[in-house]
Enzyme design. Structure first.
Site, PDB file in Angstrom:
ATOM      1  N   GLU A  28      -1.955  -4.830  -2.379  1.00 35.03           N
ATOM      2  CA  GLU A  28      -1.809  -5.871  -1.361  1.00 35.03           C
ATOM      3  C   GLU A  28      -2.331  -7.244  -1.786  1.00 35.03           C
ATOM      4  O   GLU A  28      -2.641  -8.084  -0.933  1.00 35.03           O
ATOM      5  CB  GLU A  28      -2.456  -5.441  -0.037  1.00 35.03           C
TER       6      GLU A  28
ATOM      7  N   ASP B  85      -3.388   2.850   8.202  1.00 32.96           N
ATOM      8  CA  ASP B  85      -2.200   3.273   7.458  1.00 32.96           C
ATOM      9  C   ASP B  85      -1.801   4.694   7.818  1.00 32.96           C
ATOM     10  O   ASP B  85      -1.332   5.464   6.975  1.00 32.96           O
ATOM     11  CB  ASP B  85      -2.415   3.145   5.946  1.00 32.96           C
TER      12      ASP B  85
ATOM     13  N   HIS C 280       0.803  -1.221   0.000  1.00 37.41           N
ATOM     14  CA  HIS C 280       0.000   0.000   0.000  1.00 37.41           C
ATOM     15  C   HIS C 280       0.836   1.272   0.000  1.00 37.41           C
ATOM     16  O   HIS C 280       0.295   2.372  -0.183  1.00 37.41           O
ATOM     17  CB  HIS C 280      -0.981   0.008   1.184  1.00 37.41           C
TER      18      HIS C 280
ATOM     19  N   HIS D 284      -7.109  -1.374   7.697  1.00 39.30           N
ATOM     20  CA  HIS D 284      -6.172  -0.660   8.551  1.00 39.30           C
ATOM     21  C   HIS D 284      -6.238   0.839   8.290  1.00 39.30           C
ATOM     22  O   HIS D 284      -6.771   1.282   7.265  1.00 39.30           O
ATOM     23  CB  HIS D 284      -4.751  -1.170   8.302  1.00 39.30           C
TER      24      HIS D 284
ATOM     25  N   ASP E 122      -7.390  -1.552  -0.853  1.00 40.79           N
ATOM     26  CA  ASP E 122      -6.547  -2.593  -0.277  1.00 40.79           C
ATOM     27  C   ASP E 122      -7.404  -3.847  -0.167  1.00 40.79           C
ATOM     28  O   ASP E 122      -8.469  -3.814   0.455  1.00 40.79           O
ATOM     29  CB  ASP E 122      -6.064  -2.143   1.109  1.00 40.79           C
TER      30      ASP E 122
ATOM     31  N   ASP F 246      -9.971  -0.048   3.393  1.00 45.38           N
ATOM     32  CA  ASP F 246      -8.858  -0.748   4.039  1.00 45.38           C
ATOM     33  C   ASP F 246      -9.293  -1.236   5.416  1.00 45.38           C
ATOM     34  O   ASP F 246     -10.067  -0.559   6.109  1.00 45.38           O
ATOM     35  CB  ASP F 246      -7.676   0.216   4.181  1.00 45.38           C
TER      36      ASP F 246
ATOM     37  N   HIS G  46       4.172   0.305   4.458  1.00 45.73           N
ATOM     38  CA  HIS G  46       2.800   0.144   3.950  1.00 45.73           C
ATOM     39  C   HIS G  46       1.756   0.453   5.026  1.00 45.73           C
ATOM     40  O   HIS G  46       0.569   0.541   4.714  1.00 45.73           O
ATOM     41  CB  HIS G  46       2.584  -1.250   3.348  1.00 45.73           C
TER      42      HIS G  46
ATOM     43  N   ASP H 174      -7.199  -6.325   1.635  1.00 43.57           N
ATOM     44  CA  ASP H 174      -7.505  -6.826   2.970  1.00 43.57           C
ATOM     45  C   ASP H 174      -8.718  -6.136   3.578  1.00 43.57           C
ATOM     46  O   ASP H 174      -9.146  -6.468   4.689  1.00 43.57           O
ATOM     47  CB  ASP H 174      -6.291  -6.754   3.896  1.00 43.57           C
TER      48      ASP H 174
END
Length: 318
Positions: free
Chosen positions: A290, A142, A116, A140, A241, A138, A155, A243
């Site tokens: 990712e 980040d 990312h 997360h 992303d 995402d 990332h 994930d």
């Protein structure tokens, strides 16, 4: 009553066909698990070009940027700093040039990652041409910095870099046009580090968690996210992303987190963006990151990535 087959049809209402230009960014220096450098190849193998063309857009491919292999880098791989930050800065600067040139040519760049940290290039390039908002799909945040990151993996830092937060405020290469935190929206977050959570709470970045999606529904959340991201800007960047999705849907990612969006929710979210785009032409650029084929099953995650790209450009599941 006969149920029609599950099909994907083009519902775009654009009067002219746009061209999407694929930019491969096989960057893996920002992550601690190898394999995302093969992501662009896997997404192409999943025939993203054909998916996009059935969405009613032309597709060209500029190939991959040259990215130094980890074994060629001199930066110590320590966890008390940002690992390989100089090398990542150089790669993303080149990607930013490619993105800016693509937009200047009238095309829509989609960067295929890679980790990312790729987004530091795509968004910086897009921000040169116009003021943009960002939708960040995402698991997360980040939003770590070299000082707060528990791993040193870049990332987990691109959104902080792009908004000039923390130590990133002092780096020359983050002084280029980036994004306003008030037009930056994270959608679907479900795992934040403690320091990252506090930083986001104190920032102007908007965070919609999976709890918000569970409570209100994906469409309502994305519509609100679009209102925030587009307020007073010329267009948006979509950063996807993989994930963000639940690992049962997208198993081939380096940092899976259970409890993500399902297949239909993911498509519905990007269809919302496409609907708004079809009325306003707000989509300026995107990245898809990712995808880790080493951890995938039968290229399933790359196939989902290709299908979601088509939804973003106007294809809908009937």
């Amino acid at each position: 009553m006969t149920t029609p087959p599950d099909s994907r049809t083009d519902h775009t209402n654009r009067s002219t066909t746009r061209t999407v230009r694929l930019l491969g960014a096989p960057l893996d220096l920002g992550a601690d698990r190898r394999g995302v450098d093969i992501g662009p190849r896997a997404i192409r193998y999943a025939d993203i070009a054909a998916e996009l063309e059935t969405a009613g857009v032309r597709c060209t491919d500029s190939g991959d940027l040259r990215v130094p292999r980890l074994e060629q880098c001199d930066t110590p791989a320590t966890a008390d700093d940002a690992k390989y930050l100089d090398e990542i800065a150089a790669v993303t600067a080149e990607l930013a040039d490619e993105v800016a040139d693509t937009i200047a040519d009238g095309d829509v760049p989609i960067a295929l990652g890679g980790d990312h940290a790729t987004a530091m290039g795509t968004i910086r390039g897009a921000a040169r041409a116009a003021d943009i908002g960002v939708l960040w799909f995402d698991a997360h945040g980040d939003y770590n910095t070299p000082d707060t990151s528990p791993s040193g993996n870049v990332h987990g830092m691109p959104l902080a870099a792009l908004t000039g937060y923390g130590e990133f405020d002092d780096l020359d290469w983050t002084a280029a046009p980036t994004v306003d935190p008030s037009n930056t929206v994270i959608v679907g977050a479900r795992r934040l580090d403690d320091a990252e959570r506090l930083a986001l709470e104190e920032s102007d970045v908007t965070v919609f968690t999976m709890h918000d999606i569970d409570e209100r529904g994906i469409t309502a959340v994305v519509e609100d996210a679009l209102d925030i991201a587009t307020d007073g800007v010329d267009g948006i960047h979509v950063s996807l992303d993989l994930d963000w999705l639940d690992p049962t849907v997208a198993p081939g990612v380096g940092t899976p987190v259970r409890g993500g969006v399902d297949y239909r929710e993911a498509h519905a979210a990007l269809e919302c963006v496409a609907t708004r785009d079809s009325n306003t032409g707000l989509l300026r650029s995107a990245d898809i990151v990712e995808v880790n084929p080493i951890l995938d099953r039968d290229n399933r995650t790359a196939e989902v990535a290709a299908e979601l790209a088509a939804s973003l450009l106007g294809k809908q599941i009937a």
